[in-house]
Structures are given as structure tokens and as C-alpha cells.
Scaffold this motif. Structure first.
Motif, PDB file in Angstrom:
ATOM      1  N   ASP A 121     112.245  65.844  35.323  1.00  0.00           N
ATOM      2  CA  ASP A 121     111.759  64.582  35.682  1.00  0.00           C
ATOM      3  C   ASP A 121     110.379  64.357  35.344  1.00  0.00           C
ATOM      4  OD1 ASP A 121     114.452  64.031  36.512  1.00  0.00           O
ATOM      5  OD2 ASP A 121     113.665  63.406  38.750  1.00  0.00           O
ATOM      6  N   ASN A 122     109.593  65.564  34.899  1.00  0.00           N
ATOM      7  CA  ASN A 122     108.069  65.355  34.957  1.00  0.00           C
ATOM      8  C   ASN A 122     107.695  65.380  33.275  1.00  0.00           C
ATOM      9  OD1 ASN A 122     107.620  65.281  37.763  1.00  0.00           O
ATOM     10  ND2 ASN A 122     107.523  67.562  37.918  1.00  0.00           N
ATOM     11  N   HIS A 123     108.754  65.040  32.423  1.00  0.00           N
ATOM     12  CA  HIS A 123     108.361  64.986  31.017  1.00  0.00           C
ATOM     13  C   HIS A 123     107.246  64.121  30.603  1.00  0.00           C
ATOM     14  CE1 HIS A 123     111.430  67.352  29.096  1.00  0.00           C
ATOM     15  NE2 HIS A 123     110.758  66.974  27.925  1.00  0.00           N
ATOM     16  N   GLN A 124     106.299  64.754  29.863  1.00  0.00           N
ATOM     17  CA  GLN A 124     105.040  63.693  29.680  1.00  0.00           C
ATOM     18  C   GLN A 124     104.898  64.001  28.141  1.00  0.00           C
ATOM     19  OE1 GLN A 124     103.029  61.676  31.611  1.00  0.00           O
ATOM     20  NE2 GLN A 124     104.697  61.894  32.763  1.00  0.00           N
TER      21      GLN A 124
ATOM     22  N   ILE B  53     100.697  66.065  15.974  1.00  0.00           N
ATOM     23  CA  ILE B  53     101.973  66.319  16.320  1.00  0.00           C
ATOM     24  C   ILE B  53     102.087  65.582  17.649  1.00  0.00           C
ATOM     25  CG2 ILE B  53     103.978  67.845  17.013  1.00  0.00           C
ATOM     26  CD1 ILE B  53     103.028  69.766  14.935  1.00  0.00           C
ATOM     27  N   TYR B  54     103.013  64.849  17.787  1.00  0.00           N
ATOM     28  CA  TYR B  54     103.340  64.358  19.193  1.00  0.00           C
ATOM     29  C   TYR B  54     104.534  65.139  19.599  1.00  0.00           C
ATOM     30  CZ  TYR B  54     100.404  60.409  18.220  1.00  0.00           C
ATOM     31  OH  TYR B  54      99.215  59.471  18.128  1.00  0.00           O
ATOM     32  N   TYR B  55     104.593  65.403  20.918  1.00  0.00           N
ATOM     33  CA  TYR B  55     105.713  66.210  21.459  1.00  0.00           C
ATOM     34  C   TYR B  55     106.143  65.937  23.124  1.00  0.00           C
ATOM     35  CZ  TYR B  55     103.220  70.111  23.603  1.00  0.00           C
ATOM     36  OH  TYR B  55     102.471  70.939  24.532  1.00  0.00           O
ATOM     37  N   CYS B  56     107.004  66.215  23.560  1.00  0.00           N
ATOM     38  CA  CYS B  56     106.925  65.852  24.991  1.00  0.00           C
ATOM     39  C   CYS B  56     107.582  67.059  25.572  1.00  0.00           C
ATOM     40  CB  CYS B  56     108.045  64.951  25.159  1.00  0.00           C
ATOM     41  SG  CYS B  56     109.308  64.786  24.555  1.00  0.00           S
ATOM     42  N   ALA B  57     107.305  67.455  26.873  1.00  0.00           N
ATOM     43  CA  ALA B  57     107.488  68.770  27.677  1.00  0.00           C
ATOM     44  C   ALA B  57     107.292  68.456  29.031  1.00  0.00           C
ATOM     45  CB  ALA B  57     106.506  69.719  27.118  1.00  0.00           C
TER      46      ALA B  57
ATOM     47  N   LYS C 288      95.103  68.398  21.937  1.00  0.00           N
ATOM     48  CA  LYS C 288      94.075  67.015  22.350  1.00  0.00           C
ATOM     49  C   LYS C 288      94.189  66.474  23.724  1.00  0.00           C
ATOM     50  CE  LYS C 288      91.440  65.711  19.954  1.00  0.00           C
ATOM     51  NZ  LYS C 288      90.014  66.281  19.754  1.00  0.00           N
ATOM     52  N   GLY C 289      95.559  66.725  24.241  1.00  0.00           N
ATOM     53  CA  GLY C 289      95.561  66.315  25.660  1.00  0.00           C
ATOM     54  C   GLY C 289      97.040  65.441  25.596  1.00  0.00           C
ATOM     55  N   ARG C 290      97.213  64.987  27.006  1.00  0.00           N
ATOM     56  CA  ARG C 290      98.377  64.392  27.336  1.00  0.00           C
ATOM     57  C   ARG C 290      98.154  62.850  27.148  1.00  0.00           C
ATOM     58  NH1 ARG C 290     100.226  61.458  31.767  1.00  0.00           N
ATOM     59  NH2 ARG C 290      98.409  61.794  33.161  1.00  0.00           N
ATOM     60  N   VAL C 291      98.950  62.197  26.491  1.00  0.00           N
ATOM     61  CA  VAL C 291      98.865  60.564  26.474  1.00  0.00           C
ATOM     62  C   VAL C 291      99.230  60.043  27.819  1.00  0.00           C
ATOM     63  CG1 VAL C 291      99.787  58.598  25.262  1.00  0.00           C
ATOM     64  CG2 VAL C 291      99.411  60.644  24.131  1.00  0.00           C
ATOM     65  N   ALA C 292      98.330  59.575  28.642  1.00  0.00           N
ATOM     66  CA  ALA C 292      98.551  58.831  29.747  1.00  0.00           C
ATOM     67  C   ALA C 292      99.263  57.285  29.512  1.00  0.00           C
ATOM     68  CB  ALA C 292      97.214  58.675  30.669  1.00  0.00           C
TER      69      ALA C 292
ATOM     70  N   ASN D 130     101.892  57.581  35.724  1.00  0.00           N
ATOM     71  CA  ASN D 130     102.503  58.887  35.105  1.00  0.00           C
ATOM     72  C   ASN D 130     104.078  59.046  35.001  1.00  0.00           C
ATOM     73  OD1 ASN D 130      99.855  59.910  34.583  1.00  0.00           O
ATOM     74  ND2 ASN D 130      99.682  60.887  36.486  1.00  0.00           N
ATOM     75  N   ASN D 131     104.665  57.811  34.744  1.00  0.00           N
ATOM     76  CA  ASN D 131     105.980  57.865  34.732  1.00  0.00           C
ATOM     77  C   ASN D 131     106.517  58.640  33.478  1.00  0.00           C
ATOM     78  OD1 ASN D 131     107.140  56.294  36.941  1.00  0.00           O
ATOM     79  ND2 ASN D 131     105.865  54.857  36.115  1.00  0.00           N
ATOM     80  N   TRP D 132     107.709  59.060  33.660  1.00  0.00           N
ATOM     81  CA  TRP D 132     108.468  59.970  32.525  1.00  0.00           C
ATOM     82  C   TRP D 132     108.249  59.275  31.001  1.00  0.00           C
ATOM     83  CZ3 TRP D 132     113.147  59.642  29.524  1.00  0.00           C
ATOM     84  CH2 TRP D 132     113.726  60.807  29.185  1.00  0.00           C
ATOM     85  N   ALA D 133     107.821  59.989  29.970  1.00  0.00           N
ATOM     86  CA  ALA D 133     107.805  59.518  28.769  1.00  0.00           C
ATOM     87  C   ALA D 133     108.072  60.600  27.811  1.00  0.00           C
ATOM     88  CB  ALA D 133     106.076  59.051  28.607  1.00  0.00           C
ATOM     89  N   ILE D 134     108.906  60.222  26.888  1.00  0.00           N
ATOM     90  CA  ILE D 134     109.143  61.194  25.769  1.00  0.00           C
ATOM     91  C   ILE D 134     109.421  60.537  24.292  1.00  0.00           C
ATOM     92  CG2 ILE D 134     110.754  62.331  27.186  1.00  0.00           C
ATOM     93  CD1 ILE D 134     113.099  61.098  25.843  1.00  0.00           C
ATOM     94  N   HIS D 135     109.573  61.091  23.237  1.00  0.00           N
ATOM     95  CA  HIS D 135     109.734  60.547  21.831  1.00  0.00           C
ATOM     96  C   HIS D 135     108.729  59.556  21.441  1.00  0.00           C
ATOM     97  CE1 HIS D 135     114.688  61.231  22.465  1.00  0.00           C
ATOM     98  NE2 HIS D 135     113.937  62.453  22.262  1.00  0.00           N
ATOM     99  N   ALA D 136     107.512  60.026  21.530  1.00  0.00           N
ATOM    100  CA  ALA D 136     106.438  58.968  20.999  1.00  0.00           C
ATOM    101  C   ALA D 136     106.192  59.375  19.444  1.00  0.00           C
ATOM    102  CB  ALA D 136     105.178  59.560  21.787  1.00  0.00           C
TER     103      ALA D 136
END
Length: 360
Positions: free
Chosen positions: A120-123, A110-114, A142-146, A151-157
């Protein structure tokens, strides 16, 4: 802040109750074994996949991630469900958006963003479950996708596989927001489901007028301009010669929120920006004549017999309080194909229209 949260809760409750009442009223008039009517659910950001006779569905659910399992995608209200993730780390415990479940190399992800409380710190974060069915076993972080060095804002993967390589697509900022916010679509090759193997490549930025609407028809707007390309979803042409990325554009609180389309030849270099061609007009947009506004956040699922394809998307049914993300319902709609094998999405159907269920 407490008053704002209370107001949002009331608005969400009113919308949900309204949707449920309409649904119950409509259900009395149809044969539910062969037909259904929209809406099929309520809330934002729907996502579903089909595997081994079951649909697995998830959507934004505030402070947790919930999965639904059903063999009838039109009956989500009656589906088996389970809360599969409660954030344990304050860095990814707030503003959970757009969970997307996938089956990759024999495991569920499951990919999610938070974020940490500051949007402004969404990852992007990744959960893994090695159980044969995702409502069993346990999802683990499993971790954050860098996605980039800054480390710019990233969502909807979400990810897809093509010719032995896996790719991640998502919406992100080119750089930290100073005043105007610009959400772009990126792609990168993957080393594994939680690690990129290449630099991110920008394949679409909101540069067309219909992608840059951020002021609603009643004057509602954010505190600064927001130009949007978000919620990318991968799909293929019928004969597989074209790779397609549908995305949502313009602000969600406007009726102008619509679907755009990027397409690339199956033989092209997917990490080359020039491989992706953008349609100049939206491919799926509001239908005021059907009282459907701001359709977006699409995902695609097959019928159980594999002979049909359907799209899930969220909509507003009224222009009243469209600024609230809580006032959205989920629609399911069959797609067609043109003579060249490209999807034909049609127009959003009016709520209450009787439609044939996905074929078994």
C-alpha cells in the motif's frame, strides 16, 4: 510467508524452464539471422528503448534492477546484462516493479516503484547515470517523485517531451485504499526528471466494464475489488498530430487484461483532462484462438534502420495458474499504421509463429 515465497520461487522456475524449453525447440526450425519466434524472453513488465544502435531493456527482477544491452532485440537471452541497482534504503527495497529506462538531456534515468514491505506504500523513485552508456558508470538515487501532497500510491512512471516541456505519466490512487482499489492514470509537468512542476491531473479512471475485471474465469480473485488503469506508455501518431497514451486495464491475473488508448491533439493543453479522449473498447486484447491471454504492459521500439516500429508486451500462454504473475512471457510484434497515421496493433500472435526480425 516462507512457504508462500518458496511456492512462488518454484512456480517461477517451472515457468522459466518451460519457456526456455519451448524456445530451444523452436529455434532449431528457423533462420535466426532473419526470423524470430515469440516468446523472446520471460517475466513481466517489459520496457526497452533504442539509442545509438543499441537496445536497452529492463523488467521486474525481484530485489534488484537489471539492464540488458543488445543490437538484436529478439536475442535478449544472449544479451550483455548488468545488475545496476540494489536498493540501499528500506523504504524502497521491497516489491520492485516496472523499471523503465530513459535518456533525458544527456543522462540516463530509471524510474521504478517500490515500497517498505507494505504494498500500500508503493512510491516512484528515480535513478541517474551520467555515463554515455548505461551499463557503464553508476546509477545513483535522485529521490522519490512526490506525486501529490498525500503521498498516495504511485507506480509505473515514464516521461515524455513535447514542445519543450517534459511530462510524467503514471498509475496511482486518488486516495488511500479503504476497501475497493482504483488505479487511475495521471499526468503532470516536470521541473526536472525527479521533480514535478504542476499538480497531478487525472486523465483516466477505470470506468468501463472491460477495465474493471478482477475475478478470473476460475474464480481466482483478490481480497477486495481492484479496478485497473496502469502501465501508461507514451507514443505518437505517424505524422505527429496525435499524442497517444497506451495503458493496461483490468487485473493482471485475469485473461481480460488488455490495452486501452488515450489520445490528444498535439496542439491541446495536455494538463486539461478534456484534452484526452479514451477509446471505448480495448485496442489490444486476448486471442484465445492463438492461446494468448492477458496481453499488457506495452512499450515501443523502432527497428535499427528506423523504418519500422515494434511493440513489446507480456502475456500468459495458458489459463492454468494465470493468477501467478510469474507465469508470463515477453512477446515482440511489428505494428502497422492506418490511413490516418494511427497505430494498428493487430492481434497477439501465437507462440512459435515465424516473424521477420526488425530491419537493419
Amino acid at each position: 510467508m516462507k512457504n508462500l515465497l518458496y511456492l512462488l520461487f518454484i512456480l517461477s522456475t517451472v515457468c522459466t524452464s518451460s519457456c526456455q524449453y519451448k524456445k530451444a525447440e523452436q529455434a532449431e526450425a528457423i533462420d535466426s539471422t532473419t526470423m524470430y519466434v515469440n516468446h523472446i524472453f520471460w517475466g513481466p513488465e517489459p520496457w526497452a528503448i533504442f539509442k545509438d544502435g543499441k537496445y536497452y531493456y529492463t523488467q521486474t527482477v525481484h530485489d534488484r534492477i537489471t539492464l540488458w544491452e543488445t543490437d538484436d532485440i529478439t536475442q535478449l537471452e544472449k544479451a550483455r546484462k548488468k545488475d545496476v541497482w540494489f536498493p540501499k534504503d528500506s523504504l524502497n527495497a521491497y516489491h520492485l516493479w516496472s523499471p523503465r529506462i530513459e535518456w533525458i538531456d544527456g543522462k540516463w534515468y530509471i524510474y521504478y516503484c517500490a515500497d517498505d514491505g507494505n504494498t500500500d506504500n508503493h512510491q516512484i523513485y528515480v535513478l541517474e547515470n551520467d555515463s554515455p552508456t548505461p551499463l557503464e558508470g553508476e546509477f545513483v538515487m535522485k529521490g522519490r517523485v512526490a506525486t501529490d501532497a498525500g503521498n498516495n500510491w504511485a507506480i509505473h512512471a515514464s516521461s515524455f517531451e513535447h514542445r519543450g516541456k517534459r511530462y510524467l505519466i503514471w498509475s496511482g490512487w486518488p486516495s488511500r485504499r479503504a476497501y475497493q482499489e482504483t488505479q487511475c492514470i495521471y499526468i503532470a509537468e516536470m521541473k526536472n526528471p525527479w521533480t514535478l512542476a504542476s499538480e497531478r491531473v487525472l486523465i483516466s479512471r477505470p470506468d468501463l466494464e472491460w477495465e474493471c475485471q478482477w475475478i478470473s474465469i476460475d474464480g481466482s480473485k483478490s481480497g477486495y475489488p481492484i479496478h485497473v488503469n496502469e502501465a501508461p506508455c507514451f507514443f505518437r501518431s505517424k505524422n505527429g498530430d496525435k499524442l497517444l497514451i497506451y495503458y493496461s486495464a483490468s487485473a493482471t491475473w485475469t485473461p481480460f487484461y488488455s490495452l486501452g488508448l488515450l489520445e490528444a491533439d498535439a496542439d491541446s493543453d495536455l494538463l486539461c483532462p478534456e484534452s484526452w479522449k479514451k477509446r471505448s473498447e480495448p485496442v489490444f486484447t486476448q486471442a484465445p484462438e492463438n492461446e494468448v491471454y492477458g496481453p499488457g504492459n506495452v512499450s515501443f521500439v523502432p527497428s535499427p534502420n528506423g523504418e519500422e516500429w515494434f511493440m513489446l508486451y507480456h502475456v500468459h500462454h495458458t489459463l492454468h495458474d494465470i493468477f501467478s504473475n510469474n507465469h508470463r512471457c515477453i512477446h515482440l510484434q511489428k505494428i502497422g499504421w492506418d490511413a490516418e497515421g494511427m497505430p494498428v496493433l493487430g492481434v497477439p500472435q501465437k507462440e512459435g509463429t515465424m516473424l521477420a526480425k526488425p530491419a537493419n
